[in-house]
Motif scaffolding. Structure first.
Motif, PDB file in Angstrom:
ATOM      1  N   ARG A 173      85.966  32.341-120.881  1.00  0.00           N
ATOM      2  CA  ARG A 173      85.853  32.481-122.531  1.00  0.00           C
ATOM      3  C   ARG A 173      84.683  33.814-122.651  1.00  0.00           C
ATOM      4  O   ARG A 173      85.049  34.389-123.723  1.00  0.00           O
TER       5      ARG A 173
ATOM      6  N   THR B 228      90.863  32.960-125.341  1.00  0.00           N
ATOM      7  CA  THR B 228      90.715  31.912-126.090  1.00  0.00           C
ATOM      8  C   THR B 228      90.690  30.646-125.238  1.00  0.00           C
ATOM      9  O   THR B 228      91.206  30.659-124.255  1.00  0.00           O
TER      10      THR B 228
ATOM     11  N   GLN C 251      93.996  29.904-123.837  1.00  0.00           N
ATOM     12  CA  GLN C 251      94.204  30.808-122.794  1.00  0.00           C
ATOM     13  C   GLN C 251      93.689  30.474-121.577  1.00  0.00           C
ATOM     14  O   GLN C 251      93.843  30.206-120.230  1.00  0.00           O
TER      15      GLN C 251
ATOM     16  N   SER D  59      95.344  35.658-130.362  1.00  0.00           N
ATOM     17  CA  SER D  59      93.895  35.744-130.443  1.00  0.00           C
ATOM     18  C   SER D  59      93.334  35.371-131.956  1.00  0.00           C
ATOM     19  O   SER D  59      92.364  35.949-132.373  1.00  0.00           O
TER      20      SER D  59
ATOM     21  N   PRO E 285      91.310  33.158-134.470  1.00  0.00           N
ATOM     22  CA  PRO E 285      90.071  32.684-134.348  1.00  0.00           C
ATOM     23  C   PRO E 285      90.132  31.086-134.219  1.00  0.00           C
ATOM     24  O   PRO E 285      90.680  30.416-135.128  1.00  0.00           O
ATOM     25  N   ASN E 286      89.316  30.494-133.307  1.00  0.00           N
ATOM     26  CA  ASN E 286      89.324  28.961-133.100  1.00  0.00           C
ATOM     27  C   ASN E 286      88.527  28.568-134.362  1.00  0.00           C
ATOM     28  O   ASN E 286      87.517  28.798-134.599  1.00  0.00           O
TER      29      ASN E 286
END
Lengths: 316, 296
Positions: free
Chosen positions: A214, A219, A222, B2, B4-5
């Protein structure tokens, strides 16, 4: 191997201990009462009721190992033949349920762990919690009500359409009859694997190597795919192999609900109808199935975790 | 990809960093204790209620047969006009009692075997471990069928079958617990101080193992109850006229295609709720007495 032999002794002792007299149970009350004493004695001789237990066991097991499992009274056929035809049905059912519950449970577990604390996680956890308290056969009954009686999508029972000769049965027919029992078994089997995978995935996601991944900018998904999945997948597969005993137990109940002609249904028929030879053979067969599953699981443990391979003979 | 979480929004990160409690928390131990007590009281209530309505549950009324659920008959009635709600409650109380007996017997067997394994030397350990493997090697339902067949079926056949087959997993757990306790440094110290074995067992082992035993006992209930229902459902168990969930459900099979869904659905849900009550009782007790998780 020793274990299986011991299983066979226990099984034989149990079916022989039964106070239910096989002679009486299988010729019927009235026939038994009207029978001449000589005839009764001849039948008792045939059933071996007056031979000592261990001698009967040795006769049985030596014949059994040579492939002669005796004759099934209920199905009026050699036990080996009954088991062969029914094992195919049961193994197909178990295989489908095993794969579906494994894949589904694993996916649910991973998703729940990744979305820890969210409504998805709560849903999965709640589902597993409720399911752990639900008898498989009741789920079968509910599916029967909803999908077969109300919606009429699937047949109410059996593995092929009623009144169709065996030659006319298509693979579609067979699959159509397989769906509901397999679905029931799968739905029940999901809970265990999902909870286990969830716990494991949470551990993995909190591990140093995921933190490092991370930090490199990956992410969570991933990082999971690159570093976590393999760590999760193998334990899940071993767990799934070790749960064959439960899947077989579930299939006994589910087969009874859906009148699906498999080993489980035969075992119940044999138990209720005092078909000793068939009951014993199915019990040994199921134990062998579990044994193979556990063996594979044990081997896989070693493959997954080299530490276990080194400390051989240690119990987990 | 990508995006954002959603779990690492700025606020959340800040909250984590500053150790801000995200939500006000109720005192956990009190909640656990309350849920334990409530679960136990509810179970006792089921047993008592079941005994009280036992006769009413078997009363037939042919003018009221095959009724769908209504305020007068919450769970509907069956083909003999018996009230399904009363039958369910009576059946549950039978289940709980059978479960109580079975879980107690199995738990005691497990405790004895685990003690033999953990304290009786290498040979004894090997034998017990092997026994556990042996009994776990036969699918549980098949074992239940075999034992209840060996005992001639019926009420006692099932009760004994359920009672004598639930010990293997708990034996494993308790064996590990006792071993861990035996290897612990406080037991080693006590031994070095010259404390007698009996005293060590009494003052160190029992307090260490007993909570696990109790929790294991409670968590055996759900299995015992579900297996009793299952084996009765298959036809090995309680006789047809006894109110039991397994009997109710297997009877309902004949009426499902006639659309009488309530015969199966409600008794099943009631069974699930009962089993979950035991789960709640067991896991809250475990978290109460296990220091690792009691503050979670």
């Amino acid at each position: 191997m020793l274990l299986l032999l011991a299983v066979s002794i226990i099984v034989f002792a149990l079916v022989s201990l039964s106070p239910i007299d096989p002679v009486q149970a299988n010729v019927g009350q009235s026939a038994y009462l009207n029978m001449s004493p000589e005839k009764r004695a001849a039948l008792a001789e045939y059933w071996g009721s007056n031979v000592p237990l261990w001698e009967r066991y040795f006769n049985w097991i030596s014949a059994f190992l040579q492939g002669d499992m005796g004759t099934s009274l209920r199905y009026n056929a050699p036990v080996a033949q009954v088991i062969a035809t029914r094992a195919a049905n049961t193994l197909l059912l178990m295989l489908v349920a095993w794969v579906v519950s494994g894949v589904l449970g694993f996916a649910l577990g991973v998703v729940a762990a990744m979305k820890r604390g969210s409504w998805v996680d709560k849903l999965v956890k709640g589902y597993c919690f409720v399911l752990a308290a639900t008898p498989a056969f009741w789920i079968g009954l509910v599916f029967l009500i909803v999908f077969a009686v109300w919606l009429g999508w699937f047949p109410v029972g059996f593995s092929v359409p009623i009144g169709k000769s065996a030659a006319d049965v298509t693979i579609v027919d067979a699959l159509h009859h397989l769906v509901l029992p397999a679905l029931t078994l799968s739905v029940v089997g999901v809970a265990n694997i999902a909870m286990h995978t969830r716990e494991k995935a949470i551990d993995v996601m909190e591990s140093d190597y995921i933190r490092f991944a991370r930090a490199r900018g990956l992410t969570p998904w991933q990082a999971l795919r690159a570093h976590g999945l393999r760590n999760l997948l193998l334990p899940a597969i071993t767990l799934q192999f070790a749960s064959i005993s439960e899947i077989f137990g579930g299939s006994v109940l589910v087969e009874q609900v859906f009148s699906y002609p498999g080993l489980g249904q035969a075992a119940v028929t044999a138990g209720l109808g005092s078909d000793v030879a068939l009951l014993a053979a199915i019990a040994v067969f199921s134990a062998a199935l579990v044994f193979v599953g556990n063996l594979i699981a044990n081997i896989l443990y070693g493959v997954v975790d080299p530490r276990i391979r080194k400390g051989e003979g240690s119990h987990v | 990809m990508s995006s954002p979480n959603p779990y690492t929004t700025v606020m959340e990160r800040a909250a984590l960093a500053l150790h801000l409690p995200r939500r006000r928390r109720v005192a956990n131990r009190r909640v656990l204790l309350a849920s334990f007590v409530i679960a136990v009281v509810a179970l006792v209530a089921i047993v008592v209620a079941g005994r009280v309505v036992f006769d009413a549950a078997t009363a037939t009324d042919f003018s009221q047969k095959n009724l769908a659920p209504s305020p007068a008959h919450l769970f509907g009635t069956d083909w003999m006009g018996r009230d399904m709600f009363l039958r369910t409650v009576a059946g549950l109380s039978t289940s709980v009692l059978v479960g109580l007996l079975a879980a107690s017997v199995s738990a005691v067997v497990a405790l004895v075997l685990a003690s033999i394994a953990a304290l009786g030397g290498k040979r004894a350990d090997a034998v017990v471990t092997w026994l556990v493997d042996l009994f776990m090697g036969i699918p549980h339902i098949v074992l239940l069928i075999l034992v209840s067949y060996a005992l001639g079926k019926g009420f006692w056949g099932v009760t004994i079958a359920v009672a004598v087959t639930h010990w293997p997993s708990l034996t494993r757990v308790l064996r590990a617990e006792i071993l861990q306790c035996r290897e612990s440094s406080f037991v080693a110290h006590a031994r070095k101080f010259g404390v007698s074995s009996a005293r060590i067992a009494l003052t160190h082992m029992v307090p260490y193992v007993f909570p696990q035993f109790l929790v294991g006992l409670i968590l055996l209930f759900p299995h015992a109850i579900m297996h009793e229902a299952a084996i009765t459902f298959l036809g090995f168990g309680l006789s047809r006229d006894v109110p039991a969930i397994g009997v109710i459900l297997s009877e309902s099979m004949s009426y499902l295609s006639a659309g009488m869904w309530w015969l199966a659905v409600f008794p099943g849900i009631a069974l699930i709720l009962t089993v979950m009550l035991f789960d709640v009782a067991g896991s809250s007790l475990r978290r109460l007495i296990d220091p690792h998780s009691s503050q979670e």
